[in-house]
Design an enzyme around this catalytic site. Structure first.
Site, PDB file in Angstrom:
ATOM      1  CB  THR B 150      31.517  31.795  39.276  1.00  0.00           C
ATOM      2  OG1 THR B 150      31.114  33.097  39.295  1.00  0.00           O
ATOM      3  CG2 THR B 150      30.330  31.424  37.951  1.00  0.00           C
ATOM      4  CB  THR B 187      27.949  35.695  34.568  1.00  0.00           C
ATOM      5  OG1 THR B 187      28.913  35.569  33.625  1.00  0.00           O
ATOM      6  CG2 THR B 187      26.747  35.705  34.169  1.00  0.00           C
ATOM      7  CD  GLU B 273      35.943  39.010  39.565  1.00  0.00           C
ATOM      8  OE1 GLU B 273      35.838  37.731  39.123  1.00  0.00           O
ATOM      9  OE2 GLU B 273      36.317  39.899  39.004  1.00  0.00           O
TER      10      GLU B 273
END
Lengths: 404, 404
Positions: B150, B187, B273
């Site tokens: 992602t 996820t 992130e």
């Protein structure tokens, strides 16, 4: 009951002061505060559950064993934690204060906030105490609330007036929130004063019961500090018949105390490090109080949601996700979620699934400074509220800056 | 045992592919991946503990009840979670894949990652599957690892070669980490392949045991996603005597599996992130394994410490603080802490109190990309490691950006 000015000095028989004694280099910032009750008061306190505890906490705990106190001394700029001589310094602070006020050392609440792991020099405190005592005043709440601040950006004061047994009574409070200093440790300190007459047993009961729904429901970043302390003094100057059991008067006292503590919780959360928004997660229709609290805290602690709120993003998936991993026994398929502020309310999730909503409307709601995240579990009657703030660039900046 | 190239296709008898089928608008990004074993394999999986679960998880769970699987289909761009027709879509994905490969629908592992609460259109998947099957290849690991990404910034692949019963064996793995997409949900997905012959019971045991020390010890931001899944397939093509009990061969398999999973954990954590650094908290001399793990996770999850690491600030007080509130039964006065990287090691805390250290040296150590936080509890023999990353401006940016 009404909210009034005056902070901790709104309660009769209390004086307060705050001075710059020199613990901090910035000479314009007060760093030592004193609260004094003209009459010895019943007193109670709750302390951090962190195994690493500031030295002042052990000394205060010992002093409050008898359930009485008459003054609070607190410095900012150094937490006096993880120091070899911490207890000794805390005892010296107590003794110097007691001597200057001509009261018993055992009636002193002592607190410190700031840097940990750096020796606290008693000299500036010793030098500052005469000044503190001299400037004690009925208008001193603001100065005292400044003296306990670290990186708090605003003073936190509140007071309420109410009636018990026909007598006008007051509860006031000041707080410092989760702020860091150079090199830092987040700390929450709350000092509450009251002129109500209440037995030490009932005062302890009232505080212990209240904090489970107030200060224990505040999270800035999930870190529990080493020096957290909430204390309450009640000197009986209001002249009401002493509260000695769980009767109507006790209920009134509890409501007044709760008004003070909830207001301080909101102030602490909205002034969290780097915060631009106050977040309030209100959970209702839960199967039990415990479930409601677990869900509310889990939502308010989610870094993902906190960052989304900073961005005014109606990301309800993160609310649902945080409920899902909270560990609470919840039927996800019954959960409704909405976001609310003074700009309106937007329902975003019904029965655990997304529902169509206007992104424009949601953005308008979330651009406000105070956001309510409403969660209905549709599974019972219990409720809970948790308070937090958004996660911002400034949080990272404040906490990531080079210490050296 | 040696680390080799090839990822999931390093294990014999596996092919993989990844294509852009159109779930994502960006046509240069693959969004559908397939892993195929030429021989039906024993299979095991572990799933998120979040009560909110992606639809694919229930379907995969049902398919793996018999302990066998032969292919993995996974899309990115949409998590197919909190949708009314989620199960139906996941079943369609399975059936389309099974039909194209001419295998049983019950042997399909199906996974999705991406947006939650938005309907997943089966059309692009249906259109993409023939392409996926056609491009299956022994060199397909990189494409497959890209198709499940992602906001991961790097592909995550690893493989090891080792010997069981005189036969050369392999385990390979790909992963996607905690990344968000527009509008998002973090996820973690991990797909592991092996050519070892191992019974379904022992495979399940191996995986369940391994993840308690690996994937369950990774934290990016404390949020547990709705779609997390780790699966392992073992097709027996290596020709070793089947592993059916906890013998020496099982031990070798476990070590190889652990090498794969620890490497994937490190890759996931360092690509968290906004992360600029991999943090590894290694706890030793603990009274129990549980205590070691609780302490390691508490330290790695502290937002305060994560921000300090971003700033290369040797703020050991935050390590001690996180140990103190971890809930683990620890004697704080015995705790030693040091920071270590390839630039050296700096001891910062001894017996629960700060010790003098060079701030310059500490900064040099902490400016590296991989930081070890070493905690000795001096209270026993157990150890644990947890992996995480620093908290940065970019984390806030990625997660706070307007979704709309």
């Amino acid at each position: 009951m009404k909210i009034i000015d005056g902070g901790i000095c709104a309660a009769k028989g209390y004086k307060a002061s705050g001075v710059h004694c020199g613990i901090r280099k910035n000479r314009t910032k007060r760093d030592l505060s004193l609260i004094y009750s003209e009459k010895r008061a019943t007193a109670a306190a709750v302390y951090t559950t962190n195994l690493v505890k500031g030295a002042t906490l052990s000394v205060t705990k010992r002093h409050l064993e008898d359930g009485f106190a008459q003054a609070v001394i607190c410095n900012s700029g150094n937490a006096n934690t993880c120091n070899e001589n911490g207890i000794e310094i805390a005892e010296q602070m107590s003794k110097l204060t007691a001597d200057a006020l001509n009261i018993s050392e055992n009636d002193i609440v002592v607190a410190s906030t700031g840097v940990i792991g750096q020796p606290l020099d008693i000299t500036p405190i010793k030098d500052g105490i005469p000044d503190l005592v001299k400037t004690l005043s009925n208008d001193g709440s603001a100065d005292a609330s400044e003296g306990i601040m670290t990186t708090d950006t605003v003073k936190k004061e509140i007071a309420v007036e109410f009636t018990v047994g026909g007598k006008v009574c007051h509860i006031g409070g000041i707080a410092k929130g989760s702020g860091m200093i150079h090199p830092n440790m987040a700390t929450m300190l709350v000092f509450i004063t009251s002129d109500v007459a209440i037995s030490k047993e009932m005062l302890k009961k009232a505080l212990s019961s209240d904090i489970t729904n107030t200060f224990n429901m505040v999270s800035i970043d999930g870190d529990t500090s080493t020096n957290d302390m909430v204390t309450v003094l009640a000197n009986g100057v209001a002249g009401n018949p002493e509260i000695t059991k769980e009767d109507g008067d006790y209920e009134i006292f509890m409501q007044a105390l709760n008004t003070v503590t909830v207001n301080l919780c909101r102030m602490i959360a909205s002034d969290g490090e780097g915060a631009t928004k106050l977040l309030e997660c209100k959970v209702d229709t839960a199967k039990s109080k415990a479930i409601a609290k677990t869900v509310a805290k889990s939502v308010i602690c989610s870094s993902l949601l906190k960052a989304a709120m900073f961005g005014a993003d109606a990301n309800w998936g993160r609310v649902l996700c945080a409920i899902g991993y909270s560990g609470a026994d919840v039927d996800i398929n019954k959960v409704d979620v909405s976001f609310k502020s003074k700009a309106g309310e937007v329902k975003v999730c019904k029965n655990g699934a997304g529902i169509p909503f206007s992104e424009d409307e949601a953005k308008t709601v979330l651009l406000e400074k105070e956001i309510e995240i409403l969660v209905s579990l549709n599974d019972g009657k219990d409720t809970a509220t948790a308070w937090g703030c958004d996660l911002t660039y400034d949080y990272v900046k404040i906490n990531g800056d080079y210490r050296t």
